[in-house]
Design a protein around this motif. Structure first.
Motif, mmCIF file in Angstrom:
data_model
loop_
_atom_site.group_PDB
_atom_site.id
_atom_site.type_symbol
_atom_site.label_atom_id
_atom_site.label_comp_id
_atom_site.label_asym_id
_atom_site.label_seq_id
_atom_site.Cartn_x
_atom_site.Cartn_y
_atom_site.Cartn_z
ATOM 1 N N SER A 1 0.816 -1.218 0.000
ATOM 2 C CA SER A 1 0.000 0.000 0.000
ATOM 3 C C SER A 1 0.851 1.270 0.000
ATOM 4 O O SER A 1 0.317 2.372 0.131
ATOM 5 N N ALA A 2 2.153 1.128 -0.156
ATOM 6 C CA ALA A 2 3.056 2.280 -0.069
ATOM 7 C C ALA A 2 3.133 3.045 -1.386
ATOM 8 O O ALA A 2 3.184 2.457 -2.466
ATOM 9 N N LYS A 3 3.130 4.374 -1.285
ATOM 10 C CA LYS A 3 3.341 5.255 -2.438
ATOM 11 C C LYS A 3 4.823 5.600 -2.463
ATOM 12 O O LYS A 3 5.379 6.069 -1.462
ATOM 13 N N LEU A 4 5.480 5.350 -3.584
ATOM 14 C CA LEU A 4 6.917 5.583 -3.717
ATOM 15 C C LEU A 4 7.155 6.812 -4.589
ATOM 16 O O LEU A 4 6.612 6.923 -5.693
ATOM 17 N N LEU A 5 7.975 7.738 -4.092
ATOM 18 C CA LEU A 5 8.267 8.967 -4.817
ATOM 19 C C LEU A 5 9.766 9.144 -4.997
ATOM 20 O O LEU A 5 10.558 8.721 -4.141
ATOM 21 N N VAL A 6 10.157 9.773 -6.101
ATOM 22 C CA VAL A 6 11.554 10.120 -6.340
ATOM 23 C C VAL A 6 11.768 11.517 -5.777
ATOM 24 O O VAL A 6 11.034 12.457 -6.123
ATOM 25 N N VAL A 7 12.753 11.646 -4.890
ATOM 26 C CA VAL A 7 13.045 12.920 -4.231
ATOM 27 C C VAL A 7 14.487 13.306 -4.540
ATOM 28 O O VAL A 7 15.392 12.479 -4.449
ATOM 29 N N ARG A 8 14.668 14.554 -4.905
ATOM 30 C CA ARG A 8 16.023 15.057 -5.137
ATOM 31 C C ARG A 8 16.360 16.041 -4.025
ATOM 32 O O ARG A 8 15.584 16.968 -3.754
ATOM 33 N N PRO A 9 17.495 15.843 -3.345
ATOM 34 C CA PRO A 9 17.900 16.788 -2.294
ATOM 35 C C PRO A 9 17.993 18.213 -2.842
ATOM 36 O O PRO A 9 18.319 18.414 -4.022
ATOM 37 N N VAL A 10 17.676 19.173 -1.968
ATOM 38 C CA VAL A 10 17.764 20.591 -2.339
ATOM 39 C C VAL A 10 18.504 21.359 -1.257
ATOM 40 O O VAL A 10 18.573 20.939 -0.104
ATOM 41 N N SER A 11 19.036 22.514 -1.646
ATOM 42 C CA SER A 11 19.640 23.426 -0.677
ATOM 43 C C SER A 11 18.504 24.126 0.064
ATOM 44 O O SER A 11 17.357 24.083 -0.367
ATOM 45 N N PRO A 12 18.795 24.809 1.176
ATOM 46 C CA PRO A 12 17.747 25.557 1.885
ATOM 47 C C PRO A 12 17.071 26.604 1.005
ATOM 48 O O PRO A 12 15.922 26.972 1.231
ATOM 49 N N GLU A 13 17.764 27.042 -0.036
ATOM 50 C CA GLU A 13 17.186 28.016 -0.970
ATOM 51 C C GLU A 13 16.307 27.339 -2.027
ATOM 52 O O GLU A 13 15.670 28.008 -2.826
ATOM 53 N N GLY A 14 16.298 26.013 -2.041
ATOM 54 C CA GLY A 14 15.454 25.276 -2.976
ATOM 55 C C GLY A 14 16.131 24.836 -4.258
ATOM 56 O O GLY A 14 15.476 24.309 -5.150
ATOM 57 N N GLN A 15 17.439 25.025 -4.364
ATOM 58 C CA GLN A 15 18.173 24.615 -5.556
ATOM 59 C C GLN A 15 18.443 23.115 -5.530
ATOM 60 O O GLN A 15 18.942 22.588 -4.526
ATOM 61 N N LEU A 16 18.121 22.427 -6.629
ATOM 62 C CA LEU A 16 18.351 20.980 -6.701
ATOM 63 C C LEU A 16 19.837 20.676 -6.583
ATOM 64 O O LEU A 16 20.671 21.350 -7.184
ATOM 65 N N GLU A 17 20.155 19.640 -5.807
ATOM 66 C CA GLU A 17 21.544 19.208 -5.650
ATOM 67 C C GLU A 17 21.546 17.746 -5.219
ATOM 68 O O GLU A 17 20.566 17.242 -4.678
ATOM 69 N N GLY A 18 22.629 17.068 -5.456
ATOM 70 C CA GLY A 18 22.746 15.691 -5.002
ATOM 71 C C GLY A 18 22.032 14.681 -5.889
ATOM 72 O O GLY A 18 21.442 15.013 -6.908
ATOM 73 N N THR A 19 22.109 13.431 -5.449
ATOM 74 C CA THR A 19 21.561 12.303 -6.181
ATOM 75 C C THR A 19 20.119 12.018 -5.762
ATOM 76 O O THR A 19 19.830 11.954 -4.575
ATOM 77 N N PRO A 20 19.222 11.810 -6.722
ATOM 78 C CA PRO A 20 17.833 11.478 -6.377
ATOM 79 C C PRO A 20 17.751 10.167 -5.597
ATOM 80 O O PRO A 20 18.608 9.283 -5.739
ATOM 81 N N LEU A 21 16.713 10.037 -4.775
ATOM 82 C CA LEU A 21 16.485 8.810 -4.025
ATOM 83 C C LEU A 21 15.003 8.485 -4.050
ATOM 84 O O LEU A 21 14.176 9.342 -4.334
#
Length: 88
Positions: A21-41
């Motif tokens: 029953s779990a919903k799985l989402l792809v999340v990309r880390p962001v800086s506190p300012e909201g800029q995408l950074e790092g590897t998605p998980l």
């Protein structure tokens, strides 16, 4: 805890029964300012987040403590939707 933005979804028709029953989402880390950074998980969504939303993600053993996950084989869980980030 990781600050991230939901960038996609994962559909898995065959998975561990504890994730049925779990919903799985792809999340990309962001800086506190909201800029995408790092590897998605991939994270289990426990708060009904949607694509484009900024979220809080816990990982490791903390992820299994999220609401309803109990003994599920989970390494990352979305535990909050972020309204604002303020830094001084």
């Amino acid at each position: 805890m990781i600050l991230g933005r939901v960038v996609g979804t994962v559909v898995a028709t065959r998975k561990d029964e504890r994730l049925l029953s779990a919903k799985l989402l792809v999340v990309r880390p962001v800086s506190p300012e909201g800029q995408l950074e790092g590897t998605p998980l991939v994270a289990v969504d426990t708060v009904d987040a949607g694509t484009g939303e900024m979220v809080l993600v816990v990982s490791g053993s903390s992820a299994r403590m999220a609401d309803g996950l109990g003994q599920s084989p989970v390494d990352a869980a979305i535990v909050g939707i972020v309204d604002t980030v303020s830094m001084s």
